[in-house]
Design a protein around this motif. Structure first.
Motif, PDB file in Angstrom:
ATOM      1  N   ALA A   2       1.050 -24.689   9.095  1.00 51.89           N
ATOM      2  CA  ALA A   2       1.034 -26.145   9.008  1.00 51.89           C
ATOM      3  C   ALA A   2      -0.372 -26.682   8.775  1.00 51.89           C
ATOM      4  O   ALA A   2      -0.542 -27.703   8.109  1.00 51.89           O
ATOM      5  N   ASP A   3      -1.366 -26.009   9.320  1.00 49.43           N
ATOM      6  CA  ASP A   3      -2.712 -26.588   9.198  1.00 49.43           C
ATOM      7  C   ASP A   3      -3.554 -25.917   8.110  1.00 49.43           C
ATOM      8  O   ASP A   3      -4.777 -25.933   8.163  1.00 49.43           O
ATOM      9  N   ASP A   4      -2.910 -25.345   7.128  1.00 48.55           N
ATOM     10  CA  ASP A   4      -3.655 -24.861   5.964  1.00 48.55           C
ATOM     11  C   ASP A   4      -4.401 -26.030   5.329  1.00 48.55           C
ATOM     12  O   ASP A   4      -3.886 -27.149   5.294  1.00 48.55           O
ATOM     13  N   ILE A   5      -5.563 -25.783   4.808  1.00 45.27           N
ATOM     14  CA  ILE A   5      -6.275 -26.825   4.065  1.00 45.27           C
ATOM     15  C   ILE A   5      -5.633 -26.939   2.679  1.00 45.27           C
ATOM     16  O   ILE A   5      -5.573 -25.959   1.933  1.00 45.27           O
ATOM     17  N   ARG A   6      -5.122 -28.130   2.379  1.00 48.49           N
ATOM     18  CA  ARG A   6      -4.447 -28.367   1.099  1.00 48.49           C
ATOM     19  C   ARG A   6      -5.046 -29.595   0.418  1.00 48.49           C
ATOM     20  O   ARG A   6      -5.620 -30.467   1.077  1.00 48.49           O
ATOM     21  N   PHE A   7      -4.892 -29.651  -0.883  1.00 44.88           N
ATOM     22  CA  PHE A   7      -5.423 -30.779  -1.651  1.00 44.88           C
ATOM     23  C   PHE A   7      -4.351 -31.378  -2.567  1.00 44.88           C
ATOM     24  O   PHE A   7      -4.666 -31.941  -3.608  1.00 44.88           O
ATOM     25  N   ASP A   8      -3.096 -31.266  -2.142  1.00 43.61           N
ATOM     26  CA  ASP A   8      -2.001 -31.805  -2.963  1.00 43.61           C
ATOM     27  C   ASP A   8      -2.218 -33.302  -3.166  1.00 43.61           C
ATOM     28  O   ASP A   8      -2.550 -34.023  -2.220  1.00 43.61           O
ATOM     29  N   GLY A   9      -2.059 -33.754  -4.402  1.00 44.78           N
ATOM     30  CA  GLY A   9      -2.238 -35.171  -4.690  1.00 44.78           C
ATOM     31  C   GLY A   9      -3.700 -35.575  -4.870  1.00 44.78           C
ATOM     32  O   GLY A   9      -3.993 -36.722  -5.192  1.00 44.78           O
ATOM     33  N   GLN A  10      -4.613 -34.645  -4.640  1.00 46.66           N
ATOM     34  CA  GLN A  10      -6.038 -34.980  -4.784  1.00 46.66           C
ATOM     35  C   GLN A  10      -6.592 -34.474  -6.119  1.00 46.66           C
ATOM     36  O   GLN A  10      -6.082 -33.518  -6.707  1.00 46.66           O
ATOM     37  N   VAL A  11      -7.670 -35.142  -6.537  1.00 45.05           N
ATOM     38  CA  VAL A  11      -8.308 -34.814  -7.809  1.00 45.05           C
ATOM     39  C   VAL A  11      -9.767 -34.415  -7.547  1.00 45.05           C
ATOM     40  O   VAL A  11     -10.488 -35.116  -6.825  1.00 45.05           O
ATOM     41  N   ALA A  12     -10.150 -33.291  -8.116  1.00 41.51           N
ATOM     42  CA  ALA A  12     -11.511 -32.774  -7.896  1.00 41.51           C
ATOM     43  C   ALA A  12     -12.236 -32.574  -9.224  1.00 41.51           C
ATOM     44  O   ALA A  12     -11.644 -32.103 -10.199  1.00 41.51           O
ATOM     45  N   ILE A  13     -13.515 -32.926  -9.230  1.00 41.71           N
ATOM     46  CA  ILE A  13     -14.386 -32.566 -10.359  1.00 41.71           C
ATOM     47  C   ILE A  13     -15.356 -31.502  -9.861  1.00 41.71           C
ATOM     48  O   ILE A  13     -16.008 -31.693  -8.817  1.00 41.71           O
ATOM     49  N   VAL A  14     -15.450 -30.405 -10.591  1.00 41.36           N
ATOM     50  CA  VAL A  14     -16.438 -29.371 -10.267  1.00 41.36           C
ATOM     51  C   VAL A  14     -17.355 -29.229 -11.473  1.00 41.36           C
ATOM     52  O   VAL A  14     -16.889 -28.887 -12.574  1.00 41.36           O
ATOM     53  N   THR A  15     -18.640 -29.510 -11.294  1.00 41.54           N
ATOM     54  CA  THR A  15     -19.568 -29.395 -12.428  1.00 41.54           C
ATOM     55  C   THR A  15     -20.081 -27.957 -12.534  1.00 41.54           C
ATOM     56  O   THR A  15     -20.191 -27.254 -11.521  1.00 41.54           O
ATOM     57  N   GLY A  16     -20.359 -27.544 -13.741  1.00 39.57           N
ATOM     58  CA  GLY A  16     -20.837 -26.172 -13.965  1.00 39.57           C
ATOM     59  C   GLY A  16     -19.782 -25.154 -13.561  1.00 39.57           C
ATOM     60  O   GLY A  16     -20.104 -24.095 -13.020  1.00 39.57           O
ATOM     61  N   ALA A  17     -18.523 -25.459 -13.810  1.00 36.11           N
ATOM     62  CA  ALA A  17     -17.430 -24.608 -13.309  1.00 36.11           C
ATOM     63  C   ALA A  17     -16.909 -23.627 -14.355  1.00 36.11           C
ATOM     64  O   ALA A  17     -15.870 -23.007 -14.165  1.00 36.11           O
ATOM     65  N   GLY A  18     -17.656 -23.441 -15.435  1.00 35.47           N
ATOM     66  CA  GLY A  18     -17.215 -22.504 -16.461  1.00 35.47           C
ATOM     67  C   GLY A  18     -17.490 -21.047 -16.106  1.00 35.47           C
ATOM     68  O   GLY A  18     -17.011 -20.140 -16.778  1.00 35.47           O
ATOM     69  N   GLY A  19     -18.256 -20.811 -15.059  1.00 39.43           N
ATOM     70  CA  GLY A  19     -18.574 -19.436 -14.650  1.00 39.43           C
ATOM     71  C   GLY A  19     -19.121 -19.422 -13.244  1.00 39.43           C
ATOM     72  O   GLY A  19     -19.184 -20.466 -12.579  1.00 39.43           O
ATOM     73  N   GLY A  20     -19.502 -18.242 -12.781  1.00 43.49           N
ATOM     74  CA  GLY A  20     -20.206 -18.103 -11.507  1.00 43.49           C
ATOM     75  C   GLY A  20     -19.498 -18.769 -10.329  1.00 43.49           C
ATOM     76  O   GLY A  20     -18.267 -18.694 -10.188  1.00 43.49           O
ATOM     77  N   LEU A  21     -20.278 -19.416  -9.492  1.00 39.38           N
ATOM     78  CA  LEU A  21     -19.744 -20.038  -8.267  1.00 39.38           C
ATOM     79  C   LEU A  21     -18.789 -21.190  -8.569  1.00 39.38           C
ATOM     80  O   LEU A  21     -17.758 -21.341  -7.922  1.00 39.38           O
ATOM     81  N   GLY A  22     -19.157 -22.016  -9.555  1.00 35.08           N
ATOM     82  CA  GLY A  22     -18.337 -23.185  -9.860  1.00 35.08           C
ATOM     83  C   GLY A  22     -16.926 -22.795 -10.270  1.00 35.08           C
ATOM     84  O   GLY A  22     -15.951 -23.455  -9.894  1.00 35.08           O
ATOM     85  N   ARG A  23     -16.819 -21.706 -11.017  1.00 41.76           N
ATOM     86  CA  ARG A  23     -15.493 -21.217 -11.425  1.00 41.76           C
ATOM     87  C   ARG A  23     -14.663 -20.867 -10.192  1.00 41.76           C
ATOM     88  O   ARG A  23     -13.485 -21.230 -10.093  1.00 41.76           O
ATOM     89  N   GLN A  24     -15.265 -20.173  -9.246  1.00 43.16           N
ATOM     90  CA  GLN A  24     -14.531 -19.810  -8.014  1.00 43.16           C
ATOM     91  C   GLN A  24     -14.096 -21.051  -7.252  1.00 43.16           C
ATOM     92  O   GLN A  24     -12.983 -21.114  -6.724  1.00 43.16           O
ATOM     93  N   HIS A  25     -15.013 -22.044  -7.160  1.00 42.36           N
ATOM     94  CA  HIS A  25     -14.656 -23.276  -6.433  1.00 42.36           C
ATOM     95  C   HIS A  25     -13.460 -23.948  -7.116  1.00 42.36           C
ATOM     96  O   HIS A  25     -12.520 -24.390  -6.454  1.00 42.36           O
ATOM     97  N   ALA A  26     -13.508 -24.022  -8.444  1.00 38.06           N
ATOM     98  CA  ALA A  26     -12.441 -24.696  -9.194  1.00 38.06           C
ATOM     99  C   ALA A  26     -11.112 -23.969  -9.014  1.00 38.06           C
ATOM    100  O   ALA A  26     -10.071 -24.590  -8.774  1.00 38.06           O
ATOM    101  N   LEU A  27     -11.141 -22.637  -9.122  1.00 38.42           N
ATOM    102  CA  LEU A  27      -9.904 -21.855  -8.978  1.00 38.42           C
ATOM    103  C   LEU A  27      -9.283 -22.074  -7.603  1.00 38.42           C
ATOM    104  O   LEU A  27      -8.086 -22.289  -7.467  1.00 38.42           O
ATOM    105  N   GLU A  28     -10.116 -22.033  -6.565  1.00 34.23           N
ATOM    106  CA  GLU A  28      -9.580 -22.123  -5.204  1.00 34.23           C
ATOM    107  C   GLU A  28      -9.064 -23.535  -4.900  1.00 34.23           C
ATOM    108  O   GLU A  28      -8.034 -23.690  -4.238  1.00 34.23           O
ATOM    109  N   LEU A  29      -9.761 -24.545  -5.377  1.00 39.19           N
ATOM    110  CA  LEU A  29      -9.265 -25.913  -5.175  1.00 39.19           C
ATOM    111  C   LEU A  29      -7.912 -26.082  -5.868  1.00 39.19           C
ATOM    112  O   LEU A  29      -6.987 -26.683  -5.310  1.00 39.19           O
ATOM    113  N   ALA A  30      -7.788 -25.527  -7.066  1.00 37.47           N
ATOM    114  CA  ALA A  30      -6.525 -25.632  -7.793  1.00 37.47           C
ATOM    115  C   ALA A  30      -5.423 -24.840  -7.087  1.00 37.47           C
ATOM    116  O   ALA A  30      -4.286 -25.293  -6.986  1.00 37.47           O
ATOM    117  N   ARG A  31      -5.758 -23.653  -6.559  1.00 42.37           N
ATOM    118  CA  ARG A  31      -4.767 -22.853  -5.818  1.00 42.37           C
ATOM    119  C   ARG A  31      -4.235 -23.624  -4.618  1.00 42.37           C
ATOM    120  O   ARG A  31      -3.107 -23.449  -4.204  1.00 42.37           O
TER     121      ARG A  31
END
Ligand code: NAI
Length: 302
Positions: A2-31
């Motif tokens: 029940a207390d999983d961190i979720r972002f359903d309904g939310q919108v995120a911008i990740v800059t520099g997300a084409g590789g490296g750390l930003g890519r990981q942040h973007a993937l996990e937020l989307a997951r």
């Protein structure tokens, strides 16, 4: 759970997300349910060149597991590009809850060899490239009484690193920005924190031996970022993260010593150095005013 961190309904911008750390942040937020704008200029590590392919590839990865994402190739330093990044996000999904300011470049040189252009380029991407997206989303977040922002700092800024005077200056500047915005955003539930990562990416590939880099998967940093943009996030924290280790960085000030007002001299400061630097009673302040209170408490004999 029940207390999983979720972002359903939310919108995120990740800059520099084409590789490296930003890519990981973007993937996990989307997951975890966020709709993600994958921003990347797609340039080289020193900031030259550019193509939107990197961002598009990450969008394809997100879509492959059923997530939602769009790519945007703006440079974070470009006013019109940043304005379009935010407009496109609002036009597509109607809100912006999360901004991870992650884009970065390196132009490492010792000061003797550093050209002004190397200093300026690094300041542009890290400082202006953090400020401009924040400025562009700030009033949107305030108006909706919700916002979570992460800036990306570095141990090179907080503690120093040979050959990185430009990068170090820039990475401390984003902490100064955060320290004021944590105060200005508080009333409207806009929280801002900093991540200080260590990870094996193209940025660090030549800087550390392979056996060390093998322990520094960028995926190990992302859980810290995800927490810092979640509903329960703190504000004004500097979270250091790498190799699975998480810690809080703070600036401490010693209690210090009151030397009186009349006849103050440099010699007195020299002769009091041990007391000035003594660690018992040292504190981290949440704002500049708290330091001022200490001065007046000591002046009053407290
Ligand atoms: P990276 O080079 O893999 O990722 C940086 C991304 O930013 C690249 O995809 C690049 O195309 C993009 N970018 C550069 N300039 C841009 C611009 N003007 N507009 C839009 N995108 C732009 O490097 P890494 O390691 O993933 O770095 C991410 C952040 O973490 C950076 O801010 C970096 O300074 C910071 N950092 C990284 C550390 C590490 O150990 N990898 C250590 C401390 C901080």
């Amino acid at each position: 759970m029940a207390d999983d961190i979720r972002f359903d309904g939310q919108v995120a911008i990740v800059t520099g997300a084409g590789g490296g750390l930003g890519r990981q942040h973007a993937l996990e937020l989307a997951r975890r349910g966020a709709k993600v704008v994958v921003n990347d200029l797609g340039g080289s590590v020193d900031g030259s060149g550019g193509s939107s392919d990197a961002a598009k590839a990450v969008v394809a990865e997100i879509e492959a597991f059923g997530g939602q994402a769009i790519a945007h190739g703006a440079s974070v330093t470009d006013d019109a590009g940043v304005a379009d990044l935010v407009k496109t996000t609002i036009d597509t999904w109607g809100r912006i809850d999360i901004l991870v300011a992650n884009a970065g470049i390196l132009r490492d040189k010792t000061l003797s060899k550093m050209e002004l252009a190397d200093f300026e380029a690094v300041m542009q991407v890290h400082v202006f490239g953090t400020f401009k997206p924040i400025k562009a989303v700030w009033d949107i977040m305030k108006a909706q009484n919700y916002g979570r922002i992460v800036v990306t700092t570095s141990s090179s800024g907080m503690y120093g690193n040979f050959g990185q005077s430009n990068y170090g200056a820039a990475k401390m500047a984003v902490l100064g920005l955060m320290n004021t915005l944590k105060l200005e955003g508080a009333k409207n539930n806009v929280k801002i924190n900093a991540i200080s990562p260590v990870a094996a990416t193209r940025m660090t590939e030549g800087l550390m031996p392979p056996e060390i880099l093998a322990k520094l998967n960028p995926e190990y940093v992302t859980p810290g970022v995800v927490y810092l943009v979640s509903e329960d996030a703190p504000t004004g924290a500097i979270l250091t993260a790498g190799a699975g280790v998480f810690a809080l960085a703070r600036i401490f000030e010693t209690e210090g010593v009151y030397l009186g007002e009349g006849g103050l001299s440099a010699e007195e400061v020299r002769d009091s150095w041990e007391k000035i630097t003594a660690e018992p009673g040292q504190q981290a302040y949440f704002n500049g005013g708290e330091q001022g209170q200490k001065f007046f408490r000591k002046l009053a004999g407290g």
